[in-house]
Design a protein around this motif. Structure first.
Motif, mmCIF file in Angstrom:
data_model
loop_
_atom_site.group_PDB
_atom_site.id
_atom_site.type_symbol
_atom_site.label_atom_id
_atom_site.label_comp_id
_atom_site.label_asym_id
_atom_site.label_seq_id
_atom_site.Cartn_x
_atom_site.Cartn_y
_atom_site.Cartn_z
ATOM 1 N N ASP A 3 16.574 7.372 -7.386
ATOM 2 C CA ASP A 3 15.897 7.077 -6.130
ATOM 3 C C ASP A 3 14.699 7.994 -5.934
ATOM 4 O O ASP A 3 13.644 7.556 -5.474
ATOM 5 C CB ASP A 3 16.861 7.240 -4.943
ATOM 6 C CG ASP A 3 17.924 6.154 -4.923
ATOM 7 O OD1 ASP A 3 17.647 5.074 -5.494
ATOM 8 O OD2 ASP A 3 18.982 6.388 -4.333
ATOM 9 N N ASP A 6 11.939 6.799 -8.245
ATOM 10 C CA ASP A 6 11.343 5.565 -7.735
ATOM 11 C C ASP A 6 10.445 5.847 -6.536
ATOM 12 O O ASP A 6 9.372 5.259 -6.401
ATOM 13 C CB ASP A 6 12.430 4.560 -7.349
ATOM 14 C CG ASP A 6 13.137 3.985 -8.566
ATOM 15 O OD1 ASP A 6 12.569 4.101 -9.688
ATOM 16 O OD2 ASP A 6 14.234 3.429 -8.408
ATOM 17 N N ASP A 7 10.903 6.767 -5.662
ATOM 18 C CA ASP A 7 10.090 7.113 -4.494
ATOM 19 C C ASP A 7 8.789 7.780 -4.932
ATOM 20 O O ASP A 7 7.724 7.515 -4.366
ATOM 21 C CB ASP A 7 10.864 8.048 -3.553
ATOM 22 C CG ASP A 7 12.010 7.343 -2.858
ATOM 23 O OD1 ASP A 7 11.982 6.091 -2.810
ATOM 24 O OD2 ASP A 7 12.922 8.039 -2.372
ATOM 25 N N GLU A 10 6.537 5.122 -6.342
ATOM 26 C CA GLU A 10 6.015 4.280 -5.259
ATOM 27 C C GLU A 10 4.885 5.006 -4.503
ATOM 28 O O GLU A 10 3.851 4.411 -4.179
ATOM 29 C CB GLU A 10 7.154 3.911 -4.300
ATOM 30 C CG GLU A 10 6.761 2.935 -3.226
ATOM 31 C CD GLU A 10 6.370 1.580 -3.784
ATOM 32 O OE1 GLU A 10 5.539 0.924 -3.128
ATOM 33 O OE2 GLU A 10 6.870 1.170 -4.847
ATOM 34 N N ARG A 13 1.859 4.975 -6.718
ATOM 35 C CA ARG A 13 1.249 3.649 -6.734
ATOM 36 C C ARG A 13 0.425 3.418 -5.467
ATOM 37 O O ARG A 13 -0.682 2.870 -5.511
ATOM 38 C CB ARG A 13 2.337 2.583 -6.857
ATOM 39 C CG ARG A 13 1.766 1.181 -7.088
ATOM 40 C CD ARG A 13 2.833 0.110 -7.043
ATOM 41 N NE ARG A 13 3.477 -0.033 -5.768
ATOM 42 C CZ ARG A 13 2.926 -0.658 -4.714
ATOM 43 N NH1 ARG A 13 1.736 -1.169 -4.795
ATOM 44 N NH2 ARG A 13 3.591 -0.751 -3.586
ATOM 45 N N ARG A 14 0.933 3.857 -4.301
ATOM 46 C CA ARG A 14 0.180 3.706 -3.052
ATOM 47 C C ARG A 14 -1.103 4.539 -3.075
ATOM 48 O O ARG A 14 -2.153 4.068 -2.636
ATOM 49 C CB ARG A 14 1.054 4.123 -1.863
ATOM 50 C CG ARG A 14 1.916 2.984 -1.373
ATOM 51 C CD ARG A 14 2.654 3.342 -0.100
ATOM 52 N NE ARG A 14 4.017 3.666 -0.505
ATOM 53 C CZ ARG A 14 4.650 4.798 -0.220
ATOM 54 N NH1 ARG A 14 4.099 5.712 0.513
ATOM 55 N NH2 ARG A 14 5.874 5.001 -0.642
#
Length: 115
Positions: A3, A6-7, A10, A13-14
């Protein structure tokens, strides 16, 4: 642990998406300013073309009038008449170049020559 990874991905990516959006916006603004500058250059070139055609016609008319007066001895009438004709020719050239008056069609010239 997955997790957290993945965070992190993410968030990365932002951030990259935001950077890409900024770069795309800057590129779009640069293209817009370049197209505006190109339009200004084209307008300036057209203005120089029109003014040079107008002035050239007047100068040619005045020169021909001067030469006519010099050789024939009709001073100042040849200069006045040919200067006015040069002025009219300059206006006609400017109107043709600006697209206000159409140039004579080649077939019309051909028909007149055959008659």
């Amino acid at each position: 642990m997955t997790d957290n990874r993945d965070d992190g991905l993410e968030a990365r990516r932002r951030r990259l998406g935001a950077k890409l959006a900024n770069i795309r916006k800057e590129a779009h603004d640069e293209k817009a300013s370049e197209s505006s500058a190109e339009a200004n250059r084209k307008g300036y070139a057209m203005a120089m073309k029109l003014s040079s055609e107008f002035i050239a016609a007047i100068i040619v008319g005045a020169l021909l009038g001067y030469l006519f007066d010099r050789f024939v001895g009709t001073a100042p009438w040849g200069m006045i008449v040919l200067l006015l004709l040069g002025f009219c020719a300059g206006i006609l050239n400017v109107l043709r170049s600006a697209g206000m008056v159409a140039a004579p069609h080649p077939l019309d010239k051909k028909d007149k020559n055959e008659s």
